[in-house]
Scaffold this motif. Sequence first.
Motif, PDB file in Angstrom:
ATOM      1  N   MET A   1       0.834  -1.218   0.000  1.00  0.00           N
ATOM      2  CA  MET A   1       0.000   0.000   0.000  1.00  0.00           C
ATOM      3  C   MET A   1       0.863   1.260   0.000  1.00  0.00           C
ATOM      4  SD  MET A   1      -3.127   0.679  -0.169  1.00  0.00           S
ATOM      5  CE  MET A   1      -4.085   2.167  -0.114  1.00  0.00           C
ATOM      6  N   LYS A   4       2.347   1.717  -3.358  1.00  0.00           N
ATOM      7  CA  LYS A   4       1.330   2.221  -4.283  1.00  0.00           C
ATOM      8  C   LYS A   4       1.160   3.732  -4.099  1.00  0.00           C
ATOM      9  CE  LYS A   4      -3.424   1.411  -5.649  1.00  0.00           C
ATOM     10  NZ  LYS A   4      -4.698   0.915  -5.176  1.00  0.00           N
ATOM     11  N   LYS A   5       1.132   4.148  -2.851  1.00  0.00           N
ATOM     12  CA  LYS A   5       0.977   5.573  -2.541  1.00  0.00           C
ATOM     13  C   LYS A   5       2.155   6.378  -3.083  1.00  0.00           C
ATOM     14  CE  LYS A   5      -1.868   6.921  -0.710  1.00  0.00           C
ATOM     15  NZ  LYS A   5      -2.998   7.394  -1.526  1.00  0.00           N
ATOM     16  N   GLN A   8       1.805   6.765  -6.722  1.00  0.00           N
ATOM     17  CA  GLN A   8       0.788   7.769  -7.068  1.00  0.00           C
ATOM     18  C   GLN A   8       1.325   9.181  -6.912  1.00  0.00           C
ATOM     19  OE1 GLN A   8      -2.344   6.511  -4.480  1.00  0.00           O
ATOM     20  NE2 GLN A   8      -3.328   5.273  -6.050  1.00  0.00           N
ATOM     21  N   ILE A   9       2.034   9.417  -5.831  1.00  0.00           N
ATOM     22  CA  ILE A   9       2.607  10.757  -5.620  1.00  0.00           C
ATOM     23  C   ILE A   9       3.699  11.021  -6.656  1.00  0.00           C
ATOM     24  CG2 ILE A   9       3.939  12.181  -3.997  1.00  0.00           C
ATOM     25  CD1 ILE A   9       2.333  10.652  -1.762  1.00  0.00           C
ATOM     26  N   GLY A  11       3.709   9.868  -9.562  1.00  0.00           N
ATOM     27  CA  GLY A  11       3.002  10.089 -10.824  1.00  0.00           C
ATOM     28  C   GLY A  11       2.765  11.565 -11.089  1.00  0.00           C
ATOM     29  N   ILE A  12       2.427  12.315 -10.044  1.00  0.00           N
ATOM     30  CA  ILE A  12       2.200  13.760 -10.198  1.00  0.00           C
ATOM     31  C   ILE A  12       3.500  14.448 -10.617  1.00  0.00           C
ATOM     32  CG2 ILE A  12       1.490  15.863  -8.996  1.00  0.00           C
ATOM     33  CD1 ILE A  12      -0.062  13.954  -7.058  1.00  0.00           C
ATOM     34  N   PHE A  15       4.336  13.561 -14.182  1.00  0.00           N
ATOM     35  CA  PHE A  15       3.465  14.304 -15.096  1.00  0.00           C
ATOM     36  C   PHE A  15       3.938  15.749 -15.252  1.00  0.00           C
ATOM     37  CE2 PHE A  15      -0.246  17.046 -15.806  1.00  0.00           C
ATOM     38  CZ  PHE A  15      -0.668  16.538 -17.017  1.00  0.00           C
ATOM     39  N   LEU A  16       4.298  16.369 -14.136  1.00  0.00           N
ATOM     40  CA  LEU A  16       4.781  17.755 -14.201  1.00  0.00           C
ATOM     41  C   LEU A  16       6.094  17.847 -14.981  1.00  0.00           C
ATOM     42  CD1 LEU A  16       3.989  19.092 -10.612  1.00  0.00           C
ATOM     43  CD2 LEU A  16       2.826  19.647 -12.736  1.00  0.00           C
ATOM     44  N   MET A  19       5.261  17.604 -18.639  1.00  0.00           N
ATOM     45  CA  MET A  19       4.707  18.876 -19.116  1.00  0.00           C
ATOM     46  C   MET A  19       5.805  19.936 -19.241  1.00  0.00           C
ATOM     47  SD  MET A  19       1.634  18.344 -19.837  1.00  0.00           S
ATOM     48  CE  MET A  19       0.747  19.872 -19.989  1.00  0.00           C
ATOM     49  N   ALA A  20       6.757  19.915 -18.307  1.00  0.00           N
ATOM     50  CA  ALA A  20       7.865  20.876 -18.374  1.00  0.00           C
ATOM     51  C   ALA A  20       8.691  20.631 -19.639  1.00  0.00           C
ATOM     52  CB  ALA A  20       8.735  20.757 -17.124  1.00  0.00           C
TER      53      ALA A  20
END
Lengths: 124, 281
Positions: A1, A4-5, A8-9, A11-12, A15-16, A19-20
């Motif tokens: 768990m 997984k957390k 997920q964090i 992942g942000i 993603f940034l 995008m950069a």
Amino acid sequence: MRIKKKVQIFGIVVFLMIMATFTFISRYINESGLTAVRICQVGIDGSISSEGVVNCGDASYIFFPLYEDTILGRQLYAHMEKVTITAEKNETAYIDSDSGVFLYIIPEEKKIDELYDGEMLREV
Amino acid sequence: MKKRIITILMVPVVFAICFPVIFIVVNAFVSPEQLSERFGPVINPNLYPGYAVAAFIPEGVGTESYKELLLYQPGFFVLFWNSVKICFSVVLGQLIIAVPAAWGFARYDFRGRRILFALYILLMLMPFQVLMLSEYILFNKMGILDTLLTMILPGIFSTFPVFILYNFFRDIPDSVIEAARLDGASELIIFFSIGVPYGFSGIAAVMVLQFIEYWNLVEQPMIFIDSPDKMPLSLYLPSVNLDNICISFAAAVITMIPSYLVFRAGQDKLESGIAASAVRR
């Protein structure tokens, strides 16, 4: 768990970072070979009510659609073809005059303040 | 049998709920020409007479929309980073301001506490439309109109997180705080060692909710921002017209991703925070 957390964090962050990267690539592509011009709306008293930047080199634009709901947007939208044709680098282009409002295209590198020197206003 | 009937009945409901998301995701992979044909009648009826087609299955999958958006629309990224700046500043600011404020209201008795807290609640209940004019005048006086601060500052000092966290902190037994004081813990240590861990699920829940709220901000930037390069991403999509319809769906998908990621990261805390509130009531 917990893993997984972390994923997920992470992942942000990933993603940034993506995008950069695209921001950098996009700017690099669009800044080379295009003529960026600043568009401003000048009132009869010389006041500037709104301004933005468009790329007119290939008829594409940056902030243009956001103006759609404003007077400037509607005017520019109606004259987009004209904008594309008339705007050239290092050239001040007159677009439209409607009810005491003048629209200008001035080169990106030229400061908006320079409009106040009176020369450009007198041309119109 | 009963379960099967319920499932059959629920399928159209679920489809109706998911329809907008499916619609956006599918159309993000449709070629620009197809999109113009499909949605032209809605956006430019003169050029495309007839009716719009809400087709689900694209005739050929393509990534032209993403390519156009990610490579040739630098304006999109300006707005994207504006939204990132707004959301992270607000969330960080709330961590610094709202959490101690809620702790103060919940754990300390001081003169005017009730009145002050009632004012907080009153402010929270007021819709943005009511505060709009006074905020506009205030920002004008402060000289920050047409800057991101017009969205960040009200967000940082928002009363909603204070109200939510107040209930979490209020629930900490007095005996625990007293025991810590007897052990010689300072007020700061009590806050960081007892308050923050105890209210962590509430803090996380508030952060997730506030991030999503400020990611989808529409009214404030429309009122306080004039320069298009200061707008948040939420105002990129309404600017859709026939010329950039191909990128609108791709932009919608990318706009959804941060909200989804943040929600997924904080989902369990959000759920436990809501559950904890329900148990207390």
